[in-house]
Structures are given as structure tokens and as C-alpha cells.
Write an enzyme that holds these catalytic residues in place. Structure first.
Site: not given
Ligand code: GLY
Ligand code: MN
Ligand code: MN
Length: 436
Positions: A352, A359, A348, A37, A269, A258, A406, A241, A382, A404, A386
């Protein structure tokens, strides 16, 4: 707040891009069952939110350019005192007209009777083709209903066009009203990161820093995190992630966070990486400064007319150069870049688009070419490094270091503006904040 005037302007702009004898149909997102539910927190179809701000499930927005009785029609749940007692307030068709600018509004239960008549005679039908199989099926039922009336002179649409292509391009360019909301999302999120820095010490659990962050989001009027918060101590930071956030933070490790809030439908972000105990070790400092330099180099190139990928290239160059300088990579920097040697450590892209989705929508290339930055676009920058715990190519002293950094950058007429600068990122500033 996005004003009703702005919503009207968005619909007007979209309709100006549509064929003159056409109709656009945008459905609400379905509710999703979490278990028995209980449902997942409801998230409206973002393009429907963008065009009218209507927050309820079981609704359908219809836009008909040039319709004499009004161009905006909204189908929604009827008022229902019993259901509202259990599940909450419903606008009803009356609220759709009064509060959301609909020219006409009808109960969703009547859509099968009314919508085919609105579709009939239109040359083109715009909708998000293939995004929601349930809705695709409904739509074909309505169109087939018109087709079945052909004997009576009814004309079904001859062309189906993907609506998202038009809406997504509009969403890529933020108005002053949108930027105001995004600045607020950025400010709340920056304060949340500062709060996590202050709360950090050895023995604190990752989920406790997550709680500090998300408390700050919600207590300031955001609905919460715009995406699952990542709080990764030590080598957990190497998992891009990582959202389990279950481990205790260790003395001598870094922690990578993050996290960004969603405020009035817009996302922030931010990533920051800082020492759990408030002091960077020499190795951590060396890696940190490479990433910081890479981010600075990328932000420095952002401005109108610059190709999107130039930021990515700037980060790759700075990271490759930095890894050579500390001896993790060996060789000629240009050759290493040509061979993508950085990929082992920086796997990466530089960022974005950012907006109502974290995103965000909007094409990165047009006809195979990187598009250029234009005022009103918002992008994250960002870069990261690593170093996997077991990497046999790298001296052990670097193992498990993950960094990282960002920020959220608005493209302006003269260059750019960093809207997440409220949280420090220079090492001495971070150490000062954590000491205070
Ligand atoms: N938080 C997801 C990214 O940084 O793309
Ligand atoms: Mn991001
Ligand atoms: Mn991020």
C-alpha cells in the site's frame, strides 16, 4: 522537520488547483474520550497537518486564493492561562500567525461571526465532504447563514467540492523534505526490529518484544507506534491483525513482528519474521525463502512507468511457484495463479502507499486502470504465507507457520530505494544478529 517554506508551498499548490473564486475549509480532528476524564492521545486531521502543521484540536484552517488581506486564515483556541495550566500550551491566534504562517488568525469562539462573511460571494466551497458529521453540520449552518442574507444581496456558494481528492493526490508524491523525515522514521523502526531480534528467546512474552520495539521508537523522539504493533509468536502470526501480544514465545516457533513508528507525522511500516530461538527449522526456512523471493521479485519491478499491480502479480507468481516446489500446492503454476490458489495462504495484497498515514492516501487506479509508479511515491512491499494450524489440505509439519516480510520502498527516477534495509532479512544475517 517539514519547514514553513514547504508548508507554504503545499498551500500554494493546493490553491493553484482550486477555482479562482473559491474557499477551502479544513477542520481539526475532534478529541476523543477514552473513558470519563481521559482522552485518547490526540491525533490531528492529517490533511490539516499536511497543509500547515498546526497541532491543536478546535481549530479550522481556511484558504482563500487571491484574498487581498492574505490567503491563509486560522481559527484556534484563544490563550487561556487557566486551561493551559491544566491541559497544556496553546498557540492562540498570535502563535498561529507567528509560528504557523497564518495571515489572519481568530479565536475559534468567533468563527460563527466571521466565517460566513468569508464564504459569502465564493462560487465554490472545498471541504472534506461527509468525513465528520459534526463539522458537516457546522458548515451547513455557516452556508445557511449566508443563504438567509440573500435578501441583502449575499451570494452563497453554488458548488461543493471534495477537498480531500486534491490534497490526497498531492500527499501521494513525497518531496525531498518529506523523504528525509520518512528515512528517519524508517531508521528508528529498523533499529527497533533489530532490538527485538536481540531480545528474543523462548519464554519471553510477546508484549515484552512489543515493549522493546516501542521503547526504541519513543527514546528516539517518535511519538510511538504509527499503528498497533503486531507481535505474533507461532500460530498467532496467522492472525493478520493480531495485536493482543499476550502469549509467551515458544522454543521452535517463529515470531512475526509488524511495527513501525510515527516520526514527525510520518509513518514507517516494517515486518520481520524470525525464529524465537535464533535458528530456523527446515520447514520454516523453506517457507521463509519463498516469501523472501516473492518480496525481492516485487521490489525488482518497481520503477517509473510500471503499473502498480505488477508488484502484486510478482508476489503471487513467486509464492505460487514456491508452494508448488515444496509440495503444498499441486498443479500447473499458471493454472493455479488463474484460480487464485494462493489465496488460502496469502490473502492480502502486496502492499500500500505509505506516508503520513500508514495506509496512505492516493488512488491506486485512475479511470479503472492501475496507475503507474512515479518518482516520489512510497509503497510497502509485504508478501506473506500463513499456514493455518488446522489446515486439512496441508501436511502437519507446515501447520502454524506464518511469515511476512515488509519493507518501505521509495520510487526514484532510476528505479527504487529500500529505506528500511537497516534491519536484516536474509536468514543467515538474522541468525548472525540473534547469535551476537
Ligand atoms: N501494518 C499494517 C500493514 O502492514 O499494512
Ligand atoms: Mn503495511
Ligand atoms: Mn505492516
Amino acid at each position: 522537520m517539514i519547514t514553513s517554506k514547504e508548508y507554504t508551498a503545499r498551500r500554494k499548490e493546493l490553491m493553484s488547483l482550486m477555482h479562482s473564486n473559491s474557499i477551502a475549509i479544513i477542520s481539526a480532528a475532534p478529541e476523543k474520550v477514552r473513558s470519563r476524564d481521559t482522552h485518547y492521545p490526540y491525533k490531528q486531521n492529517v490533511n490539516l497537518s499536511y497543509l500547515c502543521g498546526f497541532p491543536e484540536p478546535e481549530s479550522v484552517l481556511v484558504l482563500i486564493p487571491g484574498r487581498a488581506q492574505g490567503e491563509m486564515v486560522l481559527f484556534c483556541r484563544d490563550k487561556d492561562p487557566l486551561r493551559e495550566t491544566w491541559d497544556g500550551y496553546r498557540e492562540g491566534p498570535g502563535g498561529a500567525v507567528t509560528n504557523f504562517g497564518a495571515d489572519d488568525a481568530f479565536p475559534i469562539a468567533d468563527i460563527d461571526d466571521i466565517l460566513p462573511n468569508l464564504i459569502e460571494g465564493k462560487d465554490r466551497l472545498y471541504y472534506a465532504i461527509g468525513k465528520d458529521p459534526e463539522f458537516d453540520k457546522h458548515l451547513m449552518d455557516w452556508v445557511n447563514h449566508v443563504r438567509n442574507q440573500r435578501g441583502n444581496g449575499a451570494l452563497p456558494p453554488g458548488e461543493f467540492v471534495d477537498l480531500d481528492h486534491f490534497v490526497n493526490e498531492m500527499r501521494l508524491f513525497k518531496t525531498a523534505g518529506e523523504l528525509k523525515v520518512m528515512r528517519k522514521a524508517a531508521e528508528i523502526s529498523a533499529n527497533a526490529h533489530c532490538r527485538a531480534m536481540r531480545a528474543s528467546k523462548p519464554g519471553v512474552f510477546e508484549y515484552q518484544l512489543q515493549a522493546e520495539i516501542e521503547h526504541e521508537f519513543v527514546v528516539n523522539g517518535s511519538v510511538g507506534a504509527a499503528y498497533s504493533s503486531i507481535v505474533g509468536g507461532g500460530k498467532n502470526g496467522c492472525i493478520l491483525h493480531y495485536i493482543e501480544n499476550r502469549d509467551a514465545l515458544k522454543d521452535g516457533d517463529l515470531v512475526l513482528i509488524d511495527a513501525g513508528c510515527e516520526y514527525q507525522n510520518y509513518a514507517a511500516d516494517i515486518t520481520r519474521t524470525f525464529p524465537v530461538n535464533g535458528k530456523f527449522s527446515d520447514e520454516q526456512a523453506a517457507i521463509y525463502d519463498i516469501v523472501l523471493q516473492a518480496q525481492a521479485d516485487a521490489i525488482a519491478v518497481i520503477g517509473p512507468g510500471i503499473e502498480y499491480n505488477k508488484t502484486n502479480e510478482a508476489t503471487v507468481r513467486a509464492i505460487t511457484q514456491g508452494l508448488v516446489d515444496v509440495g503444498i500446492l499441486q498443479g500447473d503454476v499458471d493454472e493455479l495463479i488463474a484460480n487464485e490458489a494462493h489465496r488460502e495462504f496469502y490473502m492480502h495484497g502486496a502492499g500500500h502507499w505509505l506516508g503520513m498515514d500508514v495506509h496512505d492516501v492516493g488512488d491506486y487506479k485512475i479511470e479503472g486502470q492501475w496507475r503507474v509508479y512515479e518518482p516520489g511515491m512510497v509503497v510497502t512491499i509485504e508478501p506473506g504465507i500463513y499456514i493455518a494450524p488446522g489446515n486439512p489440505n496441508v501436511d502437519k509439519k507446515w501447520h502454524g507457520i506464518a511469515v511476512r516480510i515488509e519493507d518501505d520502498i521509495v520510487v526514484t527516477k532510476s528505479g527504487n530505494e529500500n529505506i528500511t534495509s537497516g534491519v536484516p532479512k536474509a536468514r543467515d544475517q538474522i541468525e548472525a544478529l540473534m547469535a551476537g
